[in-house]
Design an enzyme around this catalytic site. Sequence first.
Site, short mmCIF file in Angstrom:
data_model
loop_
_atom_site.label_atom_id
_atom_site.label_comp_id
_atom_site.label_asym_id
_atom_site.label_seq_id
_atom_site.Cartn_x
_atom_site.Cartn_y
_atom_site.Cartn_z
N GLY A 10 0.83 -1.21 0.00
CA GLY A 10 0.00 0.00 0.00
C GLY A 10 0.86 1.25 0.00
O GLY A 10 0.55 2.23 0.67
N ALA A 11 1.92 1.22 -0.81
CA ALA A 11 2.91 2.31 -0.78
C ALA A 11 2.63 3.40 -1.80
O ALA A 11 3.44 4.30 -1.98
CB ALA A 11 4.31 1.74 -0.98
N SER A 12 1.48 3.34 -2.47
CA SER A 12 1.21 4.34 -3.50
C SER A 12 0.76 5.68 -2.92
O SER A 12 0.78 6.69 -3.60
CB SER A 12 0.14 3.82 -4.46
OG SER A 12 -1.06 3.54 -3.76
N ARG A 13 0.34 5.65 -1.66
CA ARG A 13 -0.15 6.92 -1.07
C ARG A 13 -0.19 6.79 0.45
O ARG A 13 0.10 5.73 1.02
CB ARG A 13 -1.54 7.24 -1.60
CG ARG A 13 -2.58 6.24 -1.17
CD ARG A 13 -3.92 6.51 -1.80
NE ARG A 13 -4.99 5.93 -1.03
CZ ARG A 13 -6.27 5.89 -1.38
NH1 ARG A 13 -6.63 6.42 -2.53
NH2 ARG A 13 -7.18 5.35 -0.60
N ASN A 85 1.17 -2.70 5.40
CA ASN A 85 0.44 -1.44 5.58
C ASN A 85 -0.88 -1.40 4.81
O ASN A 85 -1.81 -0.69 5.21
CB ASN A 85 1.35 -0.28 5.14
CG ASN A 85 0.57 1.00 4.92
OD1 ASN A 85 0.24 1.71 5.87
ND2 ASN A 85 0.23 1.30 3.67
N SER A 137 -4.27 -0.43 14.20
CA SER A 137 -5.05 0.80 14.35
C SER A 137 -5.53 0.94 15.78
O SER A 137 -5.73 -0.06 16.48
CB SER A 137 -6.27 0.76 13.43
OG SER A 137 -7.18 1.80 13.77
N TYR A 150 -13.46 -3.74 10.56
CA TYR A 150 -12.11 -3.14 10.56
C TYR A 150 -11.41 -3.39 11.90
O TYR A 150 -10.24 -3.80 11.94
CB TYR A 150 -12.26 -1.65 10.29
CG TYR A 150 -10.97 -0.86 10.20
CD1 TYR A 150 -10.19 -0.90 9.06
CD2 TYR A 150 -10.56 -0.04 11.25
CE1 TYR A 150 -9.02 -0.16 8.97
CE2 TYR A 150 -9.40 0.71 11.17
CZ TYR A 150 -8.63 0.66 10.03
OH TYR A 150 -7.47 1.40 9.94
N ALA A 152 -12.00 -5.76 14.04
CA ALA A 152 -11.67 -7.18 14.15
C ALA A 152 -10.39 -7.49 13.39
O ALA A 152 -9.52 -8.22 13.86
CB ALA A 152 -12.82 -8.03 13.63
N ILE A 183 -5.05 9.88 11.37
CA ILE A 183 -3.96 10.42 10.54
C ILE A 183 -4.57 10.99 9.26
O ILE A 183 -5.45 10.36 8.65
CB ILE A 183 -2.94 9.31 10.18
CG1 ILE A 183 -2.52 8.50 11.43
CG2 ILE A 183 -1.73 9.89 9.45
CD1 ILE A 183 -1.82 9.28 12.51
N1 LIG Z 1 -5.33 7.09 8.18
C1 LIG Z 1 -5.56 6.75 9.43
O1 LIG Z 1 -6.02 7.55 10.25
C2 LIG Z 1 -5.26 5.35 9.90
C3 LIG Z 1 -5.46 5.07 11.25
C4 LIG Z 1 -5.16 3.80 11.70
C5 LIG Z 1 -4.69 2.84 10.84
N2 LIG Z 1 -4.52 3.14 9.53
C6 LIG Z 1 -4.01 2.06 8.67
O2 LIG Z 1 -2.87 2.51 7.98
C7 LIG Z 1 -2.79 1.85 6.70
C8 LIG Z 1 -2.66 2.89 5.61
O3 LIG Z 1 -3.80 3.72 5.68
P1 LIG Z 1 -3.93 5.09 4.85
O4 LIG Z 1 -4.71 6.01 5.70
O5 LIG Z 1 -2.61 5.50 4.31
O6 LIG Z 1 -4.91 4.57 3.70
P2 LIG Z 1 -5.01 4.88 2.15
O7 LIG Z 1 -6.39 4.48 1.78
O8 LIG Z 1 -4.55 6.25 1.83
O9 LIG Z 1 -3.96 3.86 1.54
C9 LIG Z 1 -4.19 2.48 1.58
C10 LIG Z 1 -3.21 1.78 0.69
O10 LIG Z 1 -3.52 0.38 0.72
C11 LIG Z 1 -3.60 -0.09 -0.62
N3 LIG Z 1 -4.56 -1.19 -0.73
C12 LIG Z 1 -5.87 -1.17 -0.39
N4 LIG Z 1 -6.44 -2.34 -0.69
C13 LIG Z 1 -5.46 -3.12 -1.24
C14 LIG Z 1 -5.42 -4.43 -1.76
N5 LIG Z 1 -6.50 -5.21 -1.79
N6 LIG Z 1 -4.24 -4.91 -2.21
C15 LIG Z 1 -3.14 -4.14 -2.20
N7 LIG Z 1 -3.11 -2.88 -1.72
C16 LIG Z 1 -4.26 -2.39 -1.25
C17 LIG Z 1 -4.03 1.10 -1.45
O11 LIG Z 1 -3.67 0.93 -2.80
C18 LIG Z 1 -3.27 2.23 -0.77
O12 LIG Z 1 -1.97 2.32 -1.28
C19 LIG Z 1 -4.05 0.99 6.60
O13 LIG Z 1 -3.77 -0.33 6.98
C20 LIG Z 1 -5.00 1.64 7.59
O14 LIG Z 1 -5.95 0.73 8.06
C21 LIG Z 1 -4.80 4.37 9.03
#
Ligand SMILES: NC(=O)c1ccc[n+]([C@@H]2O[C@H](COP(=O)([O-])OP(=O)(O)OC[C@H]3O[C@@H](n4cnc5c(N)ncnc54)[C@H](O)[C@@H]3O)[C@@H](O)[C@H]2O)c1
Length: 242
Positions: A10-13, A85, A137, A150, A152, A183
């Site tokens: 999930g490193a694209s963003r 991630n 999380s 989520y 779970a 975040i």
């Molecule tokens: N943003 C927050 O506040 C927050 C809080 C707690 C936990 N998190 C966790 O942090 C991680 C990143 O979250 P974020 O906010 O950067 O989310 P985001 O939606 O910006 O990025 C998620 C990334 O996961 C990838 N992804 C999603 N489904 C996928 C799949 N089936 N196969 C491969 N890649 C997949 C997407 O392409 C994207 O790059 C997640 O696991 C999220 O649950 C985020």
Amino acid sequence: MDRKAALVTGASRGIGAACALELSRLGFDIVLTCRGNVALAEEVASQCVTDTLVLAGDCADSAVCKDWVAKTIERFGRLDVLVNNAGLTRDTLLLRMTDEQFDDVLKVNLYGAFYLCRSALKYLMKSPAGRVINISSVSGIAGNTGQSNYAASKAGLIGFTKSLSKEVGKRGVTVNAVAPGWIETDMTGAVPEEVTQSILERVTLARAGKVWEVASAVGFLAGEGASYITGQVLSVDGGLAL
Ligand SMILES: NC(=O)c1ccc[n+]([C@@H]2O[C@H](COP(=O)([O-])OP(=O)(O)OC[C@H]3O[C@@H](n4cnc5c(N)ncnc54)[C@H](O)[C@@H]3O)[C@@H](O)[C@H]2O)c1
């Protein structure tokens, strides 16, 4: 030649992109995986200061995860750090939740980490400092209305982290989780403003977190300074879960 390699899903963003950049800054060659937006992942890769490899696919597919690890070894000859991630939400109250909404979240957030760890472990065990870092999380610790699927998956990741740490500790691999709070990313950007405000009111530091603040915790756990830390959950939540 001796540079270590890290794979970040999930490193694209968002948080994953920040982790890729931070680990690159710390000297790791980076494998960036993404669901489908290769152009976005390539853009992140172009900002890395070490060698990179971009791979696309669905981390809920065990064959894809196996292939990502194989391609990492093909390219860099090693894998030292795995950051699980990739994640998604399908929020709704339990009474309205479909089988698909529950399955999708568990498959990406929890099964994906399982598939990748299983394929990566033999290489992580060969590393002088193998590391698994699972992005959990605050929801997995404290629960959250509308997020039973989520929460779970994220609580499952914590149990998974602790169990795996016990399995591989003797082989020199540490396994830890990072539990972000609220975040600023595309994921939280999709949440209605009034929900955002009600969560931010409960944050001790009285603000949302930034992706680099999660990435720096990941960088710490990946580094030499965290060599005696395993099976832990590091909250990066500004005091939200206190
Ligand atoms: N943003 C927050 O506040 C927050 C809080 C707690 C936990 N998190 C966790 O942090 C991680 C990143 O979250 P974020 O906010 O950067 O989310 P985001 O939606 O910006 O990025 C998620 C990334 O996961 C990838 N992804 C999603 N489904 C996928 C799949 N089936 N196969 C491969 N890649 C997949 C997407 O392409 C994207 O790059 C997640 O696991 C999220 O649950 C985020």
